[in-house]
Design a protein around this motif. Structure first.
Motif, mmCIF file in Angstrom:
data_model
loop_
_atom_site.group_PDB
_atom_site.id
_atom_site.type_symbol
_atom_site.label_atom_id
_atom_site.label_comp_id
_atom_site.label_asym_id
_atom_site.label_seq_id
_atom_site.Cartn_x
_atom_site.Cartn_y
_atom_site.Cartn_z
ATOM 1 N N LYS A 52 0.829 -1.210 0.000
ATOM 2 C CA LYS A 52 0.000 0.000 0.000
ATOM 3 C C LYS A 52 0.863 1.260 0.000
ATOM 4 O O LYS A 52 0.583 2.226 -0.722
ATOM 5 N N LYS A 173 -4.635 -2.699 -5.762
ATOM 6 C CA LYS A 173 -4.939 -2.180 -4.421
ATOM 7 C C LYS A 173 -6.414 -1.810 -4.299
ATOM 8 O O LYS A 173 -7.064 -2.124 -3.291
ATOM 9 N N ASP A 177 -9.243 -3.306 -1.728
ATOM 10 C CA ASP A 177 -9.979 -2.395 -0.845
ATOM 11 C C ASP A 177 -11.485 -2.557 -1.039
ATOM 12 O O ASP A 177 -12.251 -2.586 -0.071
ATOM 13 N N GLU A 178 -11.901 -2.659 -2.297
ATOM 14 C CA GLU A 178 -13.330 -2.784 -2.587
ATOM 15 C C GLU A 178 -13.906 -4.101 -2.078
ATOM 16 O O GLU A 178 -15.065 -4.153 -1.650
ATOM 17 N N GLY A 180 -12.655 -5.678 0.469
ATOM 18 C CA GLY A 180 -12.499 -5.679 1.921
ATOM 19 C C GLY A 180 -11.654 -6.804 2.472
ATOM 20 O O GLY A 180 -11.896 -7.284 3.584
ATOM 21 N N ASP A 182 -7.501 -8.711 2.806
ATOM 22 C CA ASP A 182 -6.053 -8.607 2.691
ATOM 23 C C ASP A 182 -5.548 -9.691 1.746
ATOM 24 O O ASP A 182 -6.294 -10.572 1.334
#
Length: 264
Positions: A52, A173, A177-178, A180, A182
């Motif tokens: 990130k 990334k 993120d969308e 949710g 890792d």
């Protein structure tokens, strides 16, 4: 006496100095990040920034470009398994595995490129999101991983333009993120390590997070894919291709469409 390891390290350090020239502190590629650490199957590089952080500081393209430049151009290593491993708060490890390349068979020539052919039902169902330069997919066998491919038909990460590579990592990334979740590791195979010609990156996700974040969100879509795979266990892509003449990689195409590209 200089060893191959010393030569490899020197070239990375020299390239890093060139990159850092004229750059602000926040956008530097530190030479320490470019020191290869040898292990049984290849080399590994340690970056103190997380995945990130590399993207947020707009360093992802620069960093991976340098690693690829030395690996492919300086050392003429074209067959390798590139693996990104999350080290949590300690940063990122990037492995280049190439010592067993002679044991790899490479991709099998096919009539179609699965990532370019959007005329079959399985590809339509597997597609999660289509961006201007990338696509996000389910794994064809519904393993707990996401797949990201460039829209343009390319076979190596180094074939991307600077802007394409920036967007490739940024889209990765954004996708995580969308959804949710890792990631545990990301892999990109090159040369003989590939199963397919079109470049694709596999994003491996913890099974628990996959069940909680992905499986629940796409429950109906996943069920449709499972039903399709059950009906055509041997070759669902072959069965559900509707017009393979539109695919650049199809040997069935006629002279009329010979000039078309994969994205047409």
């Amino acid at each position: 006496m200089a060893t191959k390891q010393d030569d490899f390290t020197d070239k990375f350090s020299y390239l890093s100095v060139k990159t850092q020239s004229g750059m602000s502190t926040n956008s530097e590629i530190n030479s320490i990040w470019l020191i290869p650490y040898s292990f049984k199957c290849g080399y590994s590089f340690q970056c103190p920034l997380t995945f990130k952080q590399l993207i947020d500081r707009q360093l992802s393209q620069k960093y991976f470009h340098e690693l690829l430049l030395v690996t492919e151009q300086n050392h003429k290593i074209y067959d390798f398994h590139m693996r990104l491993r999350s080290q949590g708060h300690y940063g990122l490890a990037v492995d280049f595995i190439f010592n067993n390349a002679e044991d790899q068979s490479g991709p099998v020539k096919s009539e179609i490129c699965n990532w370019c052919d959007m005329n079959n039902q399985l590809s339509k169902l597997n597609l999660i999101k289509q961006n201007p330069t990338t696509c996000i997919w389910f794994d064809a066998q519904l393993k707990n991983k996401l797949i990201i491919t460039p829209q343009r038909h390319i076979e190596r990460l180094s074939e991307m333009t600077e802007e394409e590579m920036k967007q490739f990592w940024k889209d990765t990334k954004v996708a995580l993120d969308e959804e949710g979740c890792d990631w545990q590791s990301m892999t990109l195979n090159h040369g003989k390590y590939r199963k397919q010609f079109h470049l694709c990156m596999k994003i491996n996700i913890d099974q628990h997070q996959w069940n909680q974040c992905i499986k629940k969100k796409y429950e109906e879509k996943i069920k449709q894919i499972q039903d399709l795979l059950k009906c055509n266990e041997h070759d669902p892509i072959e069965t559900h291709s509707t017009d393979r003449k539109l695919n650049k990689w199809s040997e069935m195409r006629n002279d009329k469409i010979k000039g078309k590209t994969c994205t047409n």
